[in-house]
Motif scaffolding. Structure first.
Motif, PDB file in Angstrom:
ATOM      1  N   GLU A  77       0.842  -1.203   0.000  1.00 47.92           N
ATOM      2  CA  GLU A  77       0.000   0.000   0.000  1.00 47.92           C
ATOM      3  C   GLU A  77       0.880   1.256   0.000  1.00 47.92           C
ATOM      4  O   GLU A  77       1.961   1.272   0.585  1.00 47.92           O
ATOM      5  CB  GLU A  77      -0.866  -0.019   1.267  1.00 47.92           C
ATOM      6  CG  GLU A  77      -1.788   1.166   1.433  1.00 47.92           C
ATOM      7  CD  GLU A  77      -2.578   1.073   2.719  1.00 47.92           C
ATOM      8  OE1 GLU A  77      -3.764   0.714   2.660  1.00 47.92           O
ATOM      9  OE2 GLU A  77      -1.994   1.352   3.796  1.00 47.92           O
ATOM     10  N   GLU A  79       1.068   5.744   0.217  1.00 52.41           N
ATOM     11  CA  GLU A  79       0.426   6.983   0.677  1.00 52.41           C
ATOM     12  C   GLU A  79       1.075   8.163  -0.027  1.00 52.41           C
ATOM     13  O   GLU A  79       2.303   8.210  -0.164  1.00 52.41           O
ATOM     14  CB  GLU A  79       0.592   7.127   2.189  1.00 52.41           C
ATOM     15  CG  GLU A  79      -0.022   8.391   2.768  1.00 52.41           C
ATOM     16  CD  GLU A  79       0.295   8.526   4.254  1.00 52.41           C
ATOM     17  OE1 GLU A  79      -0.420   7.907   5.065  1.00 52.41           O
ATOM     18  OE2 GLU A  79       1.268   9.242   4.588  1.00 52.41           O
ATOM     19  N   THR A  81       0.776  12.636  -0.688  1.00 56.75           N
ATOM     20  CA  THR A  81       0.184  13.953  -0.473  1.00 56.75           C
ATOM     21  C   THR A  81       0.473  14.783  -1.719  1.00 56.75           C
ATOM     22  O   THR A  81       1.390  14.478  -2.479  1.00 56.75           O
ATOM     23  CB  THR A  81       0.765  14.658   0.763  1.00 56.75           C
ATOM     24  OG1 THR A  81       2.183  14.820   0.589  1.00 56.75           O
ATOM     25  CG2 THR A  81       0.499  13.859   2.029  1.00 56.75           C
ATOM     26  N   LYS A 176      -4.552  14.038   0.736  1.00 55.37           N
ATOM     27  CA  LYS A 176      -3.770  12.859   1.135  1.00 55.37           C
ATOM     28  C   LYS A 176      -4.532  11.645   0.640  1.00 55.37           C
ATOM     29  O   LYS A 176      -5.743  11.541   0.859  1.00 55.37           O
ATOM     30  CB  LYS A 176      -3.592  12.781   2.654  1.00 55.37           C
ATOM     31  CG  LYS A 176      -2.748  11.570   3.067  1.00 55.37           C
ATOM     32  CD  LYS A 176      -2.411  11.566   4.550  1.00 55.37           C
ATOM     33  CE  LYS A 176      -3.540  10.992   5.357  1.00 55.37           C
ATOM     34  NZ  LYS A 176      -3.153  10.746   6.773  1.00 55.37           N
ATOM     35  N   VAL A 178      -4.410   7.305   0.292  1.00 50.95           N
ATOM     36  CA  VAL A 178      -3.845   5.980   0.593  1.00 50.95           C
ATOM     37  C   VAL A 178      -4.441   5.018  -0.424  1.00 50.95           C
ATOM     38  O   VAL A 178      -5.674   4.958  -0.584  1.00 50.95           O
ATOM     39  CB  VAL A 178      -4.183   5.531   2.031  1.00 50.95           C
ATOM     40  CG1 VAL A 178      -3.606   4.146   2.300  1.00 50.95           C
ATOM     41  CG2 VAL A 178      -3.658   6.539   3.051  1.00 50.95           C
ATOM     42  N   ARG A 207       5.303  11.135  -2.476  1.00 54.35           N
ATOM     43  CA  ARG A 207       5.007   9.824  -1.887  1.00 54.35           C
ATOM     44  C   ARG A 207       5.580   9.801  -0.475  1.00 54.35           C
ATOM     45  O   ARG A 207       6.791   9.990  -0.293  1.00 54.35           O
ATOM     46  CB  ARG A 207       5.597   8.696  -2.744  1.00 54.35           C
ATOM     47  CG  ARG A 207       5.178   7.320  -2.251  1.00 54.35           C
ATOM     48  CD  ARG A 207       5.272   6.264  -3.337  1.00 54.35           C
ATOM     49  NE  ARG A 207       6.618   6.042  -3.815  1.00 54.35           N
ATOM     50  CZ  ARG A 207       6.911   5.403  -4.957  1.00 54.35           C
ATOM     51  NH1 ARG A 207       5.935   4.954  -5.727  1.00 54.35           N
ATOM     52  NH2 ARG A 207       8.158   5.219  -5.327  1.00 54.35           N
ATOM     53  N   ARG A 209       4.716   7.248   1.966  1.00 53.19           N
ATOM     54  CA  ARG A 209       4.818   5.929   2.606  1.00 53.19           C
ATOM     55  C   ARG A 209       4.629   4.821   1.581  1.00 53.19           C
ATOM     56  O   ARG A 209       3.847   4.958   0.642  1.00 53.19           O
ATOM     57  CB  ARG A 209       3.755   5.812   3.710  1.00 53.19           C
ATOM     58  CG  ARG A 209       3.748   4.476   4.455  1.00 53.19           C
ATOM     59  CD  ARG A 209       2.796   4.500   5.632  1.00 53.19           C
ATOM     60  NE  ARG A 209       1.405   4.680   5.249  1.00 53.19           N
ATOM     61  CZ  ARG A 209       0.617   3.703   4.780  1.00 53.19           C
ATOM     62  NH1 ARG A 209       1.099   2.469   4.616  1.00 53.19           N
ATOM     63  NH2 ARG A 209      -0.650   3.942   4.458  1.00 53.19           N
TER      64      ARG A 209
END
Length: 241
Positions: A77, A79, A81, A176, A178, A207, A209
């Motif tokens: 996965e 994450e 912003t 943001k 995910v 990016r 995460r």
């Protein structure tokens, strides 16, 4: 590619390491891989998931035997912003091309924006951008698109676990997201604009995460270079002692 002898201090990278790099703006993912090859002298180096040149943030780079883990990391996965600019579109869905087809946005409310984000949350079908590295007939489709060839890509099932609008200063919204692997945030921007009936493009992306790996633990290429130089100096100092 035959591996040349490496500096004694670089043996750990030859054996295998996972390096977290905070990719700078306008660097390609390959630029970062090339930099690590040069600094460590290790030829077997790869990254776990491309970032576009106009994106910054977390890039997982593997060396030596750890390159076998690349597919595992790519499936994790992610994450992000960033920001969308509302009221125009671009052929590439980002600022690699010039904005056009400007539309009025004064009628849009916060509720409209939140509803658009909500409609793009969960398991959705997403069509990748034609200006991407996806291969068709053995060639990246962006090469065909640049030549003006018609490119048709099939929608893919992806999962947007969270799509939060964090700031609104029209025409720009910050977000943001995910999401699952295979998600194109550029396409998300385009779809967001279509839902609003005003168009939108990706104006910034970071990016933050991948799985449990955080950009807060990553190094800029210059910081990694300083670390490598210190390792080599320490090793040579011990050898001369």
């Amino acid at each position: 590619m035959k591996q040349k002898p490496v500096h004694e201090a670089m043996q750990e990278f030859l054996d295998g390491q996972v390096i977290l790099i905070d990719k700078p703006l306008r660097w390609t993912s390959f630029d970062a891989v090339k930099k690590i090859r040069i600094l460590t002298g290790v030829s077997k180096v790869g990254h776990a998931g491309t970032l576009d040149p106009l994106a910054t943030g977390l890039l997982i780079i593997c060396t030596g035997r750890f390159t076998k883990k690349i597919n595992e990391y790519m499936g994790m996965e992610k994450e992000y912003t960033g920001s969308f600019t509302i009221g125009a579109t671009t052929p590439t869905f980002d600022l690699e091309s010039e904005p056009a087809d400007f539309k009025e946005i004064n009628h849009l409310t916060e509720a409209d924006l939140q509803q658009a984000a909500q409609s793009l949350t969960g398991e959705i079908l997403q069509t990748p951008p034609i200006h991407s590295a996806i291969k068709k007939d053995g060639k990246p489709v962006y090469l065909l698109a640049r030549k003006g060839h018609e490119v048709k890509l099939e929608p893919r099932k992806i999962t947007i676990s969270a799509f939060d609008i964090t700031k609104i200063e029209l025409p720009v919204i910050e977000f943001k997201v995910v999401c699952s692997t295979g998600t194109y945030i550029r396409s998300l921007a385009s779809d967001f604009g279509k839902i609003l009936g005003a168009g939108a493009y990706l104006s910034s992306l970071r990016r933050t995460r991948i799985g449990s790996f955080s950009v807060n633990d990553a190094m800029l290429p210059l910081q990694f270079e300083e670390r490598i130089n210190k390792m080599k100096q320490a090793s040579e100092g011990q050898a001369n002692a």
